[in-house]
Design an enzyme around this catalytic site. Structure first.
Site, PDB file in Angstrom:
ATOM      1  N   GLY A 235       6.270 -59.982 -61.967  1.00  0.00           N
ATOM      2  CA  GLY A 235       6.489 -59.884 -63.404  1.00  0.00           C
ATOM      3  C   GLY A 235       7.973 -59.852 -63.696  1.00  0.00           C
ATOM      4  O   GLY A 235       8.791 -60.352 -62.904  1.00  0.00           O
ATOM      5  N   SER A 236       8.341 -59.265 -64.802  1.00  0.00           N
ATOM      6  CA  SER A 236       9.746 -59.275 -65.215  1.00  0.00           C
ATOM      7  C   SER A 236      10.569 -58.297 -64.368  1.00  0.00           C
ATOM      8  O   SER A 236      10.048 -57.312 -63.842  1.00  0.00           O
ATOM      9  CB  SER A 236       9.833 -58.875 -66.687  1.00  0.00           C
ATOM     10  OG  SER A 236       9.270 -57.594 -66.856  1.00  0.00           O
ATOM     11  N   GLY A 240       9.795 -54.586 -63.013  1.00  0.00           N
ATOM     12  CA  GLY A 240       9.913 -54.382 -61.568  1.00  0.00           C
ATOM     13  C   GLY A 240      10.776 -53.173 -61.241  1.00  0.00           C
ATOM     14  O   GLY A 240      10.460 -52.399 -60.331  1.00  0.00           O
ATOM     15  N   GLU A 257       8.180 -59.430 -57.008  1.00  0.00           N
ATOM     16  CA  GLU A 257       8.591 -60.822 -57.263  1.00  0.00           C
ATOM     17  C   GLU A 257       8.922 -60.902 -58.742  1.00  0.00           C
ATOM     18  O   GLU A 257       8.028 -60.785 -59.586  1.00  0.00           O
ATOM     19  CB  GLU A 257       7.448 -61.795 -56.949  1.00  0.00           C
ATOM     20  CG  GLU A 257       7.075 -61.883 -55.495  1.00  0.00           C
ATOM     21  CD  GLU A 257       8.137 -62.556 -54.645  1.00  0.00           C
ATOM     22  OE1 GLU A 257       9.009 -63.253 -55.191  1.00  0.00           O
ATOM     23  OE2 GLU A 257       8.098 -62.348 -53.422  1.00  0.00           O
ATOM     24  N   GLU A 392      16.921 -64.526 -68.650  1.00  0.00           N
ATOM     25  CA  GLU A 392      15.705 -65.329 -68.521  1.00  0.00           C
ATOM     26  C   GLU A 392      15.053 -65.477 -69.896  1.00  0.00           C
ATOM     27  O   GLU A 392      14.669 -64.472 -70.507  1.00  0.00           O
ATOM     28  CB  GLU A 392      14.735 -64.666 -67.546  1.00  0.00           C
ATOM     29  CG  GLU A 392      13.536 -65.530 -67.260  1.00  0.00           C
ATOM     30  CD  GLU A 392      12.551 -64.870 -66.292  1.00  0.00           C
ATOM     31  OE1 GLU A 392      12.213 -63.690 -66.512  1.00  0.00           O
ATOM     32  OE2 GLU A 392      12.117 -65.543 -65.347  1.00  0.00           O
TER      33      GLU A 392
HETATM   34  P1  NAD Z   1       5.545 -58.449 -67.300  1.00  0.00           P
HETATM   35  O1  NAD Z   1       6.555 -57.738 -66.474  1.00  0.00           O
HETATM   36  O2  NAD Z   1       5.543 -58.231 -68.762  1.00  0.00           O
HETATM   37  O3  NAD Z   1       4.063 -58.091 -66.801  1.00  0.00           O
HETATM   38  C1  NAD Z   1       3.633 -58.288 -65.467  1.00  0.00           C
HETATM   39  C2  NAD Z   1       2.437 -57.393 -65.203  1.00  0.00           C
HETATM   40  O4  NAD Z   1       2.852 -56.032 -65.248  1.00  0.00           O
HETATM   41  C3  NAD Z   1       1.295 -57.533 -66.227  1.00  0.00           C
HETATM   42  O5  NAD Z   1       0.049 -57.483 -65.564  1.00  0.00           O
HETATM   43  C4  NAD Z   1       1.512 -56.297 -67.088  1.00  0.00           C
HETATM   44  O6  NAD Z   1       0.334 -55.871 -67.736  1.00  0.00           O
HETATM   45  C5  NAD Z   1       1.945 -55.287 -66.036  1.00  0.00           C
HETATM   46  N1  NAD Z   1       2.613 -54.081 -66.577  1.00  0.00           N
HETATM   47  C6  NAD Z   1       3.214 -53.917 -67.799  1.00  0.00           C
HETATM   48  N2  NAD Z   1       3.642 -52.643 -67.921  1.00  0.00           N
HETATM   49  C7  NAD Z   1       3.347 -52.005 -66.765  1.00  0.00           C
HETATM   50  C8  NAD Z   1       3.556 -50.672 -66.294  1.00  0.00           C
HETATM   51  N3  NAD Z   1       4.149 -49.745 -67.036  1.00  0.00           N
HETATM   52  N4  NAD Z   1       3.135 -50.370 -65.050  1.00  0.00           N
HETATM   53  C9  NAD Z   1       2.534 -51.303 -64.264  1.00  0.00           C
HETATM   54  N5  NAD Z   1       2.291 -52.566 -64.668  1.00  0.00           N
HETATM   55  C10 NAD Z   1       2.696 -52.915 -65.899  1.00  0.00           C
HETATM   56  O7  NAD Z   1       5.707 -60.002 -66.962  1.00  0.00           O
HETATM   57  P2  NAD Z   1       4.918 -61.243 -67.588  1.00  0.00           P
HETATM   58  O8  NAD Z   1       5.417 -61.497 -68.969  1.00  0.00           O
HETATM   59  O9  NAD Z   1       3.445 -61.095 -67.392  1.00  0.00           O
HETATM   60  O10 NAD Z   1       5.404 -62.424 -66.621  1.00  0.00           O
HETATM   61  C11 NAD Z   1       6.600 -63.103 -66.783  1.00  0.00           C
HETATM   62  C12 NAD Z   1       7.635 -62.626 -65.779  1.00  0.00           C
HETATM   63  O11 NAD Z   1       7.125 -62.757 -64.461  1.00  0.00           O
HETATM   64  C13 NAD Z   1       8.901 -63.445 -65.809  1.00  0.00           C
HETATM   65  O12 NAD Z   1      10.015 -62.595 -65.716  1.00  0.00           O
HETATM   66  C14 NAD Z   1       8.789 -64.311 -64.549  1.00  0.00           C
HETATM   67  O13 NAD Z   1      10.015 -64.757 -64.037  1.00  0.00           O
HETATM   68  C15 NAD Z   1       8.100 -63.383 -63.636  1.00  0.00           C
HETATM   69  N6  NAD Z   1       7.467 -64.111 -62.540  1.00  0.00           N
HETATM   70  C16 NAD Z   1       8.026 -64.031 -61.304  1.00  0.00           C
HETATM   71  C17 NAD Z   1       7.480 -64.740 -60.235  1.00  0.00           C
HETATM   72  C18 NAD Z   1       8.068 -64.671 -58.861  1.00  0.00           C
HETATM   73  O14 NAD Z   1       7.359 -64.978 -57.912  1.00  0.00           O
HETATM   74  N7  NAD Z   1       9.326 -64.285 -58.688  1.00  0.00           N
HETATM   75  C19 NAD Z   1       6.339 -65.529 -60.460  1.00  0.00           C
HETATM   76  C20 NAD Z   1       5.805 -65.585 -61.748  1.00  0.00           C
HETATM   77  C21 NAD Z   1       6.370 -64.860 -62.777  1.00  0.00           C
END
Ligand code: NAD
Length: 505
Positions: A235-236, A240, A257, A392
């Protein structure tokens, strides 16, 4: 209420806990929306803290049995899952396009990546190699074996709603771990179909559990639960960091990631036609919503004008629309909030002094008004320190930065917080090899755009893109298993390593 079987289109898509499809403890639900049309695709159980806890407890109980199943037997179930995914590829891809918006060809690619990963990692069931090595004392054996870690919380984003869950869950399972899977709330349908396949393939109850619901409740419960041993999070970078901080307090294993700010370098000796194709694909494929999306072009001044002219014309011609329509080049953004975020970055870019050449606004003509469409956008005269060149955006916004030479190109590429993917177009073998050495990213492409990873190589990035682990390839096993060193002394006496002298005669 527990129900034994879930049909392919239930009234409510339920959670999967301990081998049962169940409603959320709260009874609450949420709607899954098609980002191209606004249509409701399904109603899903909205899990909460209690559901997450029950799922972890089920996974903990199942771990004691699953870890003792021989790895080749575990893998047989995963091979069956791969076959089922393959049989359903077209259906899954169509569902994905409706749920997530990416054009059908890309949705097929997302499912294919899941198939490739599942076959590849299932093969590890007959390898999971450790090693033996001589012991330093006589009549003593020494070996290192891989041990599973325990309960894995797999938390995933929406942009690769099939592939990314397979990247985490399949290696976790083959290594003997059990899993609680929390998908992003924008793409629960893909998660449902994947878990149904794992169930059908024969995974025992409790080995995989599925809880949809908000990150703030379900995700937060998982990362804090003492019975979760490993958090695998994509995720973001912002989220992370939070996950790493929480997990650090309990010394949980964490695999991250995260985001990217990837660039394509175009040198003065590049094949410009090829570079244009690759840049358009990297920048606007998946509507710019890939972690590896090429959101910066770093171009040598000598070819800047020709490249920009061609990019501007081609960007303006990209056709927006529903991803199921074969004429569509670029689908919608995932939701309304994403449209607003992308547009706010466009405003920032203009305020910072970049020149907007193409796009720069939501697309609302005709049918597009029903969805979350944003015009593919091209900025030029972008300076490396501008926010649009540093942060990003995760949308169809491409920034062109002009440089004077190769060294400056490398510096600009590396001058961001992230380090996922980079690319260089050059016909000069010396520059190509220097770039391979000096580009500070986990993935480097030569004469190819920034996207298109293959599953048997490690995937991940440097700096704020992660915490040093790699997904995919055999490298995934390093995340989902721990080394156990075993010594067997068959001398029948106490032998003290490093202390007793071993006589050689
Ligand atoms: P996000 O960080 O908003 O969410 C990712 C996940 O985390 C979701 O399932 C969300 O519900 C969960 N989440 C949210 N709050 C949380 C908390 N407090 N505790 C635990 N989990 C929680 O990201 P997104 O908008 O779903 O995805 C986009 C991001 O993911 C972008 O930054 C992108 O670059 C990244 N991404 C990275 C890779 C990689 O392999 N490096 C691959 C795909 C996407």
């Amino acid at each position: 209420m527990a129900v034994a079987q879930q049909p392919s289109r239930p009234d409510v898509y339920r959670l999967y806990i301990d081998g049962q499809w169940v409603d959320a403890a709260s009874g609450e639900t949420f709607e899954n929306i098609n980002p191209a049309t606004g249509e409701v695709l399904g109603v899903f159980a909205k899990g909460g803290e209690e559901d997450a806890r029950r799922a972890v407890e089920a996974a903990r109980r199942a771990f004691e049995r699953w870890r003792k199943v021989p790895a080749p037997r575990r893998a047989e179930i995963l091979f069956r899952a791969a076959e089922l995914i393959l049989q359903r590829k077209e259906t899954l891809a169509r569902q994905m396009t409706q749920e997530m918006g990416k054009v059908l060809a890309e949705a097929r690619g997302d499912v294919q990546e899941g198939i490739d990963m599942t076959y590849f990692i299932a093969g590890e069931g007959r390898r999971l190699y450790g090693y033996t090595t001589p012991a330093e004392m006589p009549d003593k054996a020494a070996m290192a074996v891989r041990a599973p870690i325990g309960v894995v919380a797999a938390i995933t984003p929406w942009n690769f709603p099939f592939a990314i869950p397979t990247w985490k869950i399949i290696p976790a399972l083959v290594a003997g771990n059990t899993v609680v899977f929390k998908p992003a709330s924008d793409t629960p349908w893909m998660a449902y179909e994947f878990v149904r396949i794992l169930e059908e393939a024969g995974l025992p109850k409790g080995v995989i559990n599925l809880v949809y619901g908000p990150g703030s409740t379900v995700g937060e419960t998982l990362i804090r639960h003492p019975e979760v041993d490993l958090i695998s999070f994509t995720g973001s970078s912002e989220m992370g960091r939070h996950v790493a901080q929480v997990a650090g307090a309990d010394l949980k294993r964490v695999h991250l990631e995260l985001g990217g700010k990837n660039a394509v370098i175009v040198m003065d000796d590049a094949d410009l036609d090829l570079a244009v194709e690759a840049i358009l694909w990297s920048a606007f494929g998946t509507t710019g919503q890939r972690c590896t999306a090429g959101s910066r072009v770093i171009v040598h001044r000598a070819v800047r004008d020709r490249l920009v002219d061609e990019l501007a014309q081609r960007t303006a011609r990209l056709r927006l629309g529903n991803g199921l329509d074969p004429e569509t080049d670029v689908g919608p953004l995932i939701n309304r909030a994403a449209v607003e975020k992308v547009h706010s970055y466009v405003e920032i870019g203009k305020q910072e002094g970049a020149t907007l050449l193409v796009g720069g606004e939501p697309a609302t003509e005709g049918e597009l008004a029903r969805g979350n469409f944003y015009k593919p956008t091209l900025f030029v005269d972008v300076k490396p320190q501008m926010r649009i060149a540093q942060e990003e955006i995760f949308g169809p916004v491409l920034s062109v930065i002009t440089v004077e030479d190769f060294d400056e190109a490398i510096r600009v590429n590396n001058g961001v917080a992230y380090g996922l993917s980079s690319a260089i177009f050059t016909r000069d073998v010396q520059k190509a090899f220097k770039a391979m050495r000096d580009l500070d990213t986990g993935i480097v492409y030569v004469n190819h755009g920034t996207i298109g990873a293959e599953v048997h190589l490690p995937f991940g990035g440097t700096k704020a893109t992660g915490n040093g682990h790699r997904e995919a390839g055999a490298a995934a096993l390093e995340v989902y298993s721990e080394w156990k060193s075993i010594y067997v002394d068959f001398s029948g006496r106490l032998q003290r390593a490093q202390i007793d002298e071993v006589k050689v005669d």
